[in-house]
Write a protein that holds these residues in place. Structure first.
Motif, PDB file in Angstrom:
ATOM      1  N   SER A 361       0.832  -1.219   0.000  1.00 44.29           N
ATOM      2  CA  SER A 361       0.000   0.000   0.000  1.00 44.29           C
ATOM      3  C   SER A 361       0.862   1.262   0.000  1.00 44.29           C
ATOM      4  O   SER A 361       0.531   2.255  -0.645  1.00 44.29           O
ATOM      5  N   GLU A 362       2.008   1.222   0.720  1.00 43.96           N
ATOM      6  CA  GLU A 362       2.913   2.382   0.767  1.00 43.96           C
ATOM      7  C   GLU A 362       3.494   2.670  -0.619  1.00 43.96           C
ATOM      8  O   GLU A 362       3.591   3.830  -1.034  1.00 43.96           O
ATOM      9  N   GLU A 363       3.854   1.587  -1.352  1.00 46.34           N
ATOM     10  CA  GLU A 363       4.408   1.745  -2.701  1.00 46.34           C
ATOM     11  C   GLU A 363       3.345   2.243  -3.675  1.00 46.34           C
ATOM     12  O   GLU A 363       3.625   3.102  -4.525  1.00 46.34           O
ATOM     13  N   ILE A 364       2.111   1.714  -3.544  1.00 46.14           N
ATOM     14  CA  ILE A 364       1.006   2.174  -4.407  1.00 46.14           C
ATOM     15  C   ILE A 364       0.789   3.671  -4.198  1.00 46.14           C
ATOM     16  O   ILE A 364       0.634   4.428  -5.166  1.00 46.14           O
ATOM     17  N   ARG A 365       0.810   4.109  -2.941  1.00 44.09           N
ATOM     18  CA  ARG A 365       0.613   5.529  -2.615  1.00 44.09           C
ATOM     19  C   ARG A 365       1.691   6.381  -3.279  1.00 44.09           C
ATOM     20  O   ARG A 365       1.405   7.425  -3.873  1.00 44.09           O
ATOM     21  N   ARG A 366       2.953   5.938  -3.213  1.00 45.98           N
ATOM     22  CA  ARG A 366       4.067   6.715  -3.800  1.00 45.98           C
ATOM     23  C   ARG A 366       3.944   6.772  -5.322  1.00 45.98           C
ATOM     24  O   ARG A 366       4.178   7.818  -5.925  1.00 45.98           O
ATOM     25  N   ILE A 367       3.557   5.651  -5.948  1.00 46.28           N
ATOM     26  CA  ILE A 367       3.399   5.624  -7.410  1.00 46.28           C
ATOM     27  C   ILE A 367       2.273   6.579  -7.833  1.00 46.28           C
ATOM     28  O   ILE A 367       2.415   7.329  -8.808  1.00 46.28           O
ATOM     29  N   LEU A 368       1.165   6.578  -7.074  1.00 47.22           N
ATOM     30  CA  LEU A 368       0.050   7.481  -7.383  1.00 47.22           C
ATOM     31  C   LEU A 368       0.466   8.940  -7.230  1.00 47.22           C
ATOM     32  O   LEU A 368       0.056   9.793  -8.018  1.00 47.22           O
ATOM     33  N   ASP A 369       1.313   9.234  -6.230  1.00 43.89           N
ATOM     34  CA  ASP A 369       1.848  10.599  -6.057  1.00 43.89           C
ATOM     35  C   ASP A 369       2.653  11.023  -7.283  1.00 43.89           C
ATOM     36  O   ASP A 369       2.497  12.137  -7.788  1.00 43.89           O
ATOM     37  N   ILE A 370       3.532  10.111  -7.752  1.00 43.78           N
ATOM     38  CA  ILE A 370       4.382  10.411  -8.921  1.00 43.78           C
ATOM     39  C   ILE A 370       3.517  10.629 -10.165  1.00 43.78           C
ATOM     40  O   ILE A 370       3.731  11.566 -10.935  1.00 43.78           O
ATOM     41  N   ARG A 371       2.514   9.750 -10.366  1.00 49.35           N
ATOM     42  CA  ARG A 371       1.651   9.871 -11.553  1.00 49.35           C
ATOM     43  C   ARG A 371       0.818  11.158 -11.504  1.00 49.35           C
ATOM     44  O   ARG A 371       0.623  11.809 -12.525  1.00 49.35           O
ATOM     45  N   ALA A 372       0.326  11.539 -10.310  1.00 51.26           N
ATOM     46  CA  ALA A 372      -0.452  12.781 -10.174  1.00 51.26           C
ATOM     47  C   ALA A 372       0.420  13.989 -10.525  1.00 51.26           C
ATOM     48  O   ALA A 372      -0.024  14.915 -11.198  1.00 51.26           O
ATOM     49  N   GLU A 373       1.683  13.926 -10.099  1.00 51.36           N
ATOM     50  CA  GLU A 373       2.635  15.003 -10.418  1.00 51.36           C
ATOM     51  C   GLU A 373       2.922  15.044 -11.920  1.00 51.36           C
ATOM     52  O   GLU A 373       2.958  16.107 -12.527  1.00 51.36           O
TER      53      GLU A 373
END
Length: 461
Positions: A361-373
């Protein structure tokens, strides 16, 4: 009085496409090849990224040519992202060719020819040649125009100097035209290739730096060359074997490189090129740069393709082959035999297998942050938490697809930041695989060719 309309002016901006892996900049490893949690667009998968880093290091040192690597894992675990990271880590000099297994069956050429062309695209040749150049600072350009236009061609003189000498060269019409095209004037430092007559402007001489105000901010200042005006320089060209094949193929010519319509290239042409490249290697004029060929969806290849790959990897000029698949134990295409990943055992034996694991879940959150950026979408903390939960329960790809959809929903209500309600709205609008399957099971009888028998339907004895 008539109204005067001013013409509308608009800024022209370069449109950049945002792709599924446009955020990947490399493998995100430190100097000791340890994977950082989040770096260069890569998140998680430390073991797989470290293994890919070792392969990249071996490719750069030329120690792994003719080997093959398999990236195996569930859908949405970053296999293609790792391959993209490898391509970025290898840099511009090392050739990287990419191919999807299904592409081979839609081309107007045989499967083995398409694979051979892909192999040749992934093998680079670094050709060295010595050329004579004239390099110096322009003292004066004097062009004599004829009194009567068209009576005679233009003539002129070019004065060049280095710190040690100064020479005057007579100019012909071709050189005058080239100097005019490059806008060469006194004070410029230029290089002229004697063989082709090509003029390269290296910059302005430092002696003219006091004229800076008349030059503009982008002017490059260089030192006046020293020594002789005429020098011998080594020029290095990097081309792939496939490019050499196409240029030497009489039927198509080099224009096929731009159209992509290369057709089948005869084996004799390739043999002659291989012989010539081998000669250049012996003479020290060229060196082979084995690159990487990445084949996605490798389970789509059939037995003929796997037999060809088996043989091609034994060639002394073979690139590194990286293949990826998300299949488990399944049939090998073109046969009734079942095998791990849909790959024949003899070929599987050659592969170094790198496994990718599902994201936390922590990795999914970070990937979603990068994609949103990357997609320039501003999201609230609550929206990100909900999107992470959706990613855990459905799939990462589905959660990433909701980012832009939620941003459009936010625009519609004239908001600046994507909120919880925007994510909930698009979650209701667009189904994921689980909900879509559940819906199908419930309303199967209303679809054509229903294979599931409903409870209210009677079954025949």
């Amino acid at each position: 009085m008539a109204e005067i309309k001013l013409s509308e002016t608009r800024d022209l901006t370069r449109i950049e496409r945002i792709g599924a892996h446009s955020h990947i900049r490399g493998l995100g490893l430190d100097s000791s090849l340890e994977a950082r949690f989040s770096s260069e667009g890569m998140v998680g998968q430390p073991a797989a990224r470290k293994a890919a880093g070792v392969i990249v290091k071996m490719v750069q040192e030329g120690k792994i040519a003719g080997r093959a690597v398999l990236l195996a894992g569930q859908p949405g675990t970053g296999k293609t992202a790792i391959a993209m990271g490898m391509a970025k880590s290898l840099g511009q000099e090392t050739p990287f060719a990419m191919l999807a297994g299904s592409e081979l069956f839609s081309l107007e050429m045989s499967k083995t020819e398409a694979l051979m062309q892909a192999f040749r695209k992934a093998i680079g040749v670094r050709i060295k040649e010595e050329t004579e150049i004239i390099e110096g600072e322009v003292v004066e350009v004097q062009i004599d125009r004829p009194a009567v236009s068209g009576a005679a061609s233009k003539t002129g003189k070019l004065t060049l100097k280095t710190t040690d000498m100064e020479t005057v060269y007579d100019l012909g019409a071709k050189m005058i035209e080239a100097l005019g095209k490059e806008k060469v004037q006194s004070g410029d430092v230029i290089a002229i290739d004697k063989a082709s007559g090509k003029i390269t402007k290296l910059g302005r001489s430092f002696a003219r730096s006091r004229d800076y105000d008349a030059m503009g901010p982008h002017t490059k200042f260089v030192q006046c060359p020293d020594g002789e005006l005429q020098k011998r320089k080594e020029v290095v060209h990097c081309v792939s074997l496939h490019e050499i094949d196409v240029i030497n193929s009489r039927t198509q010519g080099f224009l096929a490189l731009f159209t992509g319509d290369t057709g089948e290239i005869r084996a004799e042409v390739r043999e002659q090129i291989d012989t010539k490249v081998a000669e250049w290697r012996e003479e020290g004029k060229a060196e082979i740069v084995p690159g990487v060929l990445f084949i996605d969806e490798v389970h789509m290849l059939d037995v003929e393709c796997f037999s060809f790959l088996n043989r091609a990897l034994e060639n002394d000029m073979a690139p590194v082959l990286v293949v990826a698949t998300n299949r488990g134990i399944t049939s090998i295409r073109g046969t009734n035999y079942r095998s791990p990943h849909g790959i024949p055992i003899d070929f599987l034996d050659r592969l170094l297998i790198v496994s990718t694991q599902p994201y936390t879940s922590e990795e999914i959150r970070r990937i979603l942050d990068i994609r949103a950026e990357e997609e320039e979408v501003e999201m609230s903390e609550d929206a990100k938490v909900l999107l992470t939960r959706i990613g855990e329960e459905t799939s990462l790809r589905y959660a990433i697809n909701l980012i832009t959809s939620a941003a459009l929903g936010c625009q519609r209500r004239k908001g600046k930041v994507v909120e919880l309600e925007d994510v909930s709205r698009v979650y209701e609008l667009f189904y994921d695989v689980k909900r879509s399957t559940q819906y199908l099971m419930e309303y199967q009888s209303q679809y054509m060719f229903s294979e599931v028998v409903g409870e209210d339907e009677e079954t025949a004895d």
